[in-house]
Design an enzyme around this catalytic site. Sequence first.
Site, mmCIF file in Angstrom:
data_model
loop_
_atom_site.group_PDB
_atom_site.id
_atom_site.type_symbol
_atom_site.label_atom_id
_atom_site.label_comp_id
_atom_site.label_asym_id
_atom_site.label_seq_id
_atom_site.Cartn_x
_atom_site.Cartn_y
_atom_site.Cartn_z
ATOM 1 N N GLU A 153 -3.134 13.682 -27.624
ATOM 2 C CA GLU A 153 -4.061 14.820 -27.743
ATOM 3 C C GLU A 153 -4.410 16.085 -26.826
ATOM 4 O O GLU A 153 -5.294 16.712 -26.451
ATOM 5 C CB GLU A 153 -5.737 13.906 -27.200
ATOM 6 C CG GLU A 153 -5.853 12.392 -26.996
ATOM 7 C CD GLU A 153 -6.791 11.874 -26.709
ATOM 8 O OE1 GLU A 153 -7.582 12.456 -26.121
ATOM 9 O OE2 GLU A 153 -7.171 11.045 -27.049
ATOM 10 N N GLU A 206 -3.697 5.570 -30.247
ATOM 11 C CA GLU A 206 -4.185 5.193 -30.213
ATOM 12 C C GLU A 206 -5.403 4.920 -31.735
ATOM 13 O O GLU A 206 -6.162 5.544 -31.961
ATOM 14 C CB GLU A 206 -5.126 6.015 -28.316
ATOM 15 C CG GLU A 206 -4.297 6.324 -27.958
ATOM 16 C CD GLU A 206 -5.459 6.849 -26.640
ATOM 17 O OE1 GLU A 206 -6.067 6.840 -26.428
ATOM 18 O OE2 GLU A 206 -4.447 7.949 -26.086
#
Length: 316
Positions: free
Chosen positions: A169, A261
Amino acid sequence: MEYLPCNKNASPEAKKTLQYLADLRGKGILMGQHTQTMAQEELEYIREVTGKEPALCGFELLAYSPNIDYKNSSDECLTEVKENKNTLDKAWEWASRGGLITFTWHWYSPLGGSDKAFYQRYTDFDARRVLVDDTPEREAFLSDIGVMADLLRPFCEKKVPILWRPFHEAEGEWFWWGSRGPETAKGLYRLMFERFTNLYELNNLIWVWNSPLAEGYVGDDVCDIISRDIYLPKLTHSDYKEQYDELIKITKTKKITALGETGPIPDVDKLSKTGIPWTWFMTWSKGVCREEFTSRKTLLDAYNHPYAITLDKLSL
């Protein structure tokens, strides 16, 4: 068509796994589940509901961070660290069963910080200074990398391929590695790649970049797979076509793509029809894998769908 790894010295096992993933595109999807405790309650839940197991298991490395401040951290933080202790033992068990492994490292800042110092709000660590020679930040960063390399080396020696997804991320500002902008995150990743491949020779790693931000893309020369994390609203299932179309814009090369994810699982039946070529997804841990996010029926149907690659169908 042969899919070449970014590491020219990649191990035969890494090459084989990468080619398997390349050939899988549009033909199936690896079912994946993150775990972060020794109990791995997520796997037990999936077995109970579906009678199957994921092909890919994610393991959390946060407790292996060298710079955890045990004296100045909350009970919540210390509980999470305690639950994560020795998760590499579970990774070895999974590898012995023939399952694929991916690692997530919520890396406590190499210098300074307290509590959950992988979040920038808990540390004054300035990642920009890692990219400057002869700084304390760079020294601490490289020291932590050396510790992690020692932990990963046995997997290399035992010929276990790892889907390595560092600095996840990176497009966000919440983690210290992304908080100083995309160019800094890119530099950190490239520095790690150089150390892990050239100095430590961890040739079993398959390098996964985890961000849809085009201006932060690390480059095809250090990346095997592009991925992103997506959390749709609870009980919402999709083939993630819009997010796929956005992700592939970061490079002109036809890279393998993955959902690093997810919250609710993808719509596996829809994927089988649209052929959006995600090669795997990894549902997040604990309550995220349960009924609040994905109903038991949806989970059952997905894991038993012909398009789903579960542990028993994995053919490496």
